[in-house]
Write a protein that holds these residues in place. Structure first.
Motif, PDB file in Angstrom:
ATOM      1  N   PRO A 151      -3.774  -4.267   2.422  1.00 32.31           N
ATOM      2  CA  PRO A 151      -3.687  -4.122   0.960  1.00 32.31           C
ATOM      3  C   PRO A 151      -5.023  -4.405   0.258  1.00 32.31           C
ATOM      4  CG  PRO A 151      -1.839  -5.413   1.770  1.00 32.31           C
ATOM      5  CD  PRO A 151      -2.793  -5.258   2.917  1.00 32.31           C
ATOM      6  N   THR A 163      -7.139  -1.447   0.399  1.00 35.07           N
ATOM      7  CA  THR A 163      -6.565  -0.432  -0.494  1.00 35.07           C
ATOM      8  C   THR A 163      -6.936  -0.734  -1.944  1.00 35.07           C
ATOM      9  OG1 THR A 163      -4.753  -0.292   1.105  1.00 35.07           O
ATOM     10  CG2 THR A 163      -4.406   0.778  -1.027  1.00 35.07           C
ATOM     11  N   ALA A 177       3.349  -4.546   4.798  1.00 37.37           N
ATOM     12  CA  ALA A 177       2.111  -4.328   4.030  1.00 37.37           C
ATOM     13  C   ALA A 177       1.424  -3.025   4.425  1.00 37.37           C
ATOM     14  CB  ALA A 177       1.156  -5.502   4.228  1.00 37.37           C
ATOM     15  N   GLU A 188       3.503  -0.204   2.753  1.00 31.98           N
ATOM     16  CA  GLU A 188       3.339  -0.317   1.293  1.00 31.98           C
ATOM     17  C   GLU A 188       1.953   0.168   0.854  1.00 31.98           C
ATOM     18  OE1 GLU A 188       4.247  -4.298  -0.081  1.00 31.98           O
ATOM     19  OE2 GLU A 188       6.092  -4.406   1.059  1.00 31.98           O
ATOM     20  N   SER A 189       0.945  -0.169   1.661  1.00 31.12           N
ATOM     21  CA  SER A 189      -0.425   0.200   1.302  1.00 31.12           C
ATOM     22  C   SER A 189      -0.652   1.702   1.454  1.00 31.12           C
ATOM     23  CB  SER A 189      -1.422  -0.552   2.182  1.00 31.12           C
ATOM     24  OG  SER A 189      -1.292  -1.934   1.972  1.00 31.12           O
ATOM     25  N   PHE A 201       0.894   3.624  -1.339  1.00 28.52           N
ATOM     26  CA  PHE A 201       0.132   3.574  -2.594  1.00 28.52           C
ATOM     27  C   PHE A 201      -1.132   4.439  -2.506  1.00 28.52           C
ATOM     28  CE2 PHE A 201      -2.782   1.532  -5.687  1.00 28.52           C
ATOM     29  CZ  PHE A 201      -1.996   1.660  -6.826  1.00 28.52           C
TER      30      PHE A 201
END
Lengths: 318, 351
Positions: free
Chosen positions: A117, A120, A148, A151-152, A155
């Motif tokens: 993250p 990112t 993570a 999720e990263s 995004f």
């Protein structure tokens, strides 16, 4: 060919540095958990070859090779392992928390998947400020099991961030093989592709393929401003954490170990360069230069002092 | 200047607007930040004013989004994140504790993390075990985090503006029941850009020190007013930031009043309240006429049912009772609200 010699030098340098750390680790002066990159050195060398200072990198617990390939200072790395004030974080972070802002190596962090993250977010900053450069996020196959990671990538795909996710798939999370951690037949690169990233998978120990794929992936990010993931298949030669070989524990099939030792990136480079009439001389000089540099770094680390305990309260907010 | 009323929520919005104007690098993100409810009205119009690049809704991914906020902040973007309930943010503990809190120290001061995280605490109307936790004690336990717990309309904007502009990571815990708190005169609020006082004596008195924050401070102020009618004069101290308490103010007050109550919205076990009590004992031991009282939540989760929560939260009467017991005087209880689970008749649920 000139490029390949340069690649060889970088890979050899990291190998020699890691081996020197392994050799001296038993002196018990480097008193922090240390995850060596031996066997996996080519990946960051092949990636960094196409990076500039404007490009930034984040990494994980096994970060020495990533730090060095990006241009991180060797003297500060060794001093950090010794916990000395001249280390890259003055002894506060140790082997798993490296940083060299001058070369764009922002940081490595110790918790699995935890720096994905952050990388990112760095790419988000680059996009928002229309900054030159992209971000590289290094992690292993274990990290792809963390939320993570998903999720990263989600995004990055959503926002079209300029980031290269580099997964070094060495197939083991400490002693646990991929087979007990991920469904058989599922591919990390295909999974990433379904999340919305252009993805690549390649033998990370094969110099030509690793270089070609790195170049193609990085160029894609530069030209399209969109994220990619590269899955490099590779293998660690030694134990998860520490200086030793640990195949006496039989957690990896002997045949598998041998196959990967035969596919050692440094040997592969030597084979590829063998026909070059100047290679032997180049190699000899390289080894001598590298050994000298390593010796100097260790001498400097040993002779440096620890920071003052009185400074332990520095950098606590007012 | 004519008097103009303002609210706790409006002050929060004003602080964000000003910070966004002052720092063009700043971004605001949060789940539902631009939705029709605009986080209880506290983010209304931000996206229209500052654009979709700087103010944006985000994936339901608390952990990575916190890390993305940290990564952007480390790179030089000022970041404000907002979560409608603190409880969901618990998914982000790895990023908060292992990265945000450690970064500046662990990398030897080479980088900073200009990140503020607004967390809203729920309560009542069956918010139950997982929608109402007051975790200021938790967050304060982690070195490297700043924690701010606003209580009043008059300084909430100043506290938020300063938290955002601070270059270090700050947890900003807003109690949901305070959002509709009205101040009669906006001009009398603390100026946003001035540095806040984190430990303030709000009422002076000679008989009792009451230390409090968040919604519980409203109850404490109500108790102070009522007790004054019974000739018990309480000194009320606001702790707006548990991580930067001016202990001298507390010691001075307790040395004078010789009695002390510490009350906040958390569970009392291993709490900010117990830590403050410990410090008071250590520094004012000889002055104390009665034990320091800690008023907070019991050591079990909040049940959801209306019928089970009647005595879960302490209130103004808990304070009155504690004072009258410790002083050995009879003071009648105040009439309780009709419903214990809402801040006022205006609140009709459901969120």
């Amino acid at each position: 060919m000139a490029d390949l010699k340069h690649i060889y030098f970088q890979t050899l340098r990291i190998r020699k540095i890691e081996e020197a750390i392994a050799a001296k680790y038993s002196e018990q002066k480097m008193r922090c958990p240390t995850h060596l990159s031996i066997g996996q050195e080519l990946v960051p060398v092949a990636v960094s070859h196409f990076l500039t200072h404007a490009d930034k990198a984040y990494s994980s617990h096994r970060a020495h090779a990533h730090y060095l390939a990006k241009g991180g200072d060797l003297v500060k790395l060794i001093a950090e392992l010794y916990g000395k004030v001249s280390g890259c974080t003055a002894g506060r972070g140790g082997s798993m928390h490296l940083s060299d802002l001058e070369c764009g190596f922002i940081a490595s962090t110790a918790i699995v998947g935890n720096s994905i993250p952050l990388a990112t977010g760095n790419a988000l900053h680059q996009q928002l400020t229309r900054a030159e450069g992209l971000t590289v996020s290094y992690f292993g196959d274990g990290a792809t099991e963390e939320g993570a990671f998903y999720e990263s990538l989600n995004f990055a795909a959503l926002k079209s961030l300029p980031i290269v996710y580099v997964c070094e798939n060495n197939q083991y999370s400490v002693y646990s093989p991929l087979s007990v951690r991920q469904p058989t037949g599922r591919s990390i690169s295909k999974l990433s592709n379904e999340i919305g990233l252009k993805s690549f998978s390649v033998d990370g120990n094969n110099p030509t393929q690793a270089l070609q794929t790195s170049q193609a992936a990085i160029n894609y990010v530069r030209h399209h401003g969109k994220p990619v993931l590269i899955e490099y298949f590779t293998y660690r030669h030694r134990e998860h954490c520490g200086p030793h070989f640990d195949d006496d524990l039989n957690y990896r099939e002997q045949e598998e170990v041998q196959t990967w030792l035969d596919n050692d990136p440094l040997n592969n480079l030597e084979k590829a360069l063998d026909k070059d009439p100047e290679f032997k001389a180049f190699q000899k000089l390289a080894i001598s230069d590298i050994n000298q540099e390593i010796e100097q770094a260790f001498t400097a680390a040993e002779s440096a002092s620890f920071g003052s305990i009185e400074d332990n309260e520095r950098f606590i907010y007012d | 200047m004519t008097d103009k009323t303002t609210s706790f929520a409006q002050q929060i919005l004003d602080a964000q607007n000003l910070a966004m104007q002052e720092d063009p690098t700043m971004i605001c993100m949060g789940l539902g930040i631009d939705d029709p409810k605009a986080i209880f009205g506290t983010t209304q119009g931000l996206q229209e004013t500052f654009g979709e690049q700087r103010v944006f809704d985000m994936p339901t991914a608390e952990n990575a989004m916190t890390g993305i906020g940290i990564g952007a902040a480390v790179a030089g973007t000022r970041v404000l994140m907002t979560h409608q309930r603190v409880d969901f943010f618990l998914l982000a503990m790895d990023q908060l504790v292992n990265n945000a809190a450690k970064w500046h120290y662990m990398f030897n001061g080479q980088m900073t993390v200009p990140l503020t995280i607004r967390l809203i605490v729920g309560r009542g109307w069956g918010q139950g075990p997982t929608h109402q936790q007051s975790l200021q004690s938790w967050f304060s336990h982690i070195p490297g985090l700043k924690v701010v717990v606003p209580s009043l309309t008059e300084n909430v904007g100043q506290l938020l503006y300063n938290a955002i502009m601070d270059n270090n990571p700050t947890i900003f815990l807003e109690h949901r029941w305070l959002h509709n708190q009205i101040a009669p005169n906006a001009a009398a609020c603390q100026p946003l850009t001035e540095a806040p006082q984190h430990t303030r004596v709000l009422r002076t008195g000679s008989d009792y020190t009451i230390i409090s924050n968040s919604y519980m401070l409203s109850e404490a102020l109500q108790a102070q007013k009522y007790l004054q009618q019974h000739n018990v004069h309480c000194e009320v101290i606001e702790i707006a930031s548990p991580t930067s308490i001016d202990w001298h103010i507390i010691y001075q007050s307790v040395s004078k009043t010789k009695r002390c109550i510490v009350t906040d919205m958390g569970h009392t076990f291993c709490s900010l309240a117990s830590e403050i009590a410990n410090k008071v004992y250590s520094h004012c031991f000889n002055a104390l006429l009665s034990p320091v009282s800690i008023i907070g939540l019991p050591n079990y989760p909040e049940p959801t049912s209306y019928g089970l929560t009647k005595e879960y939260y302490p209130d103004v009467n808990t304070i009155i009772k504690t004072v009258s017991n410790n002083c050995g005087i009879e003071i009648a209880q105040l009439k309780s609200r009709q419903h214990h689970d809402v801040p006022g008749e205006w609140f009709k649920g459901p969120f």
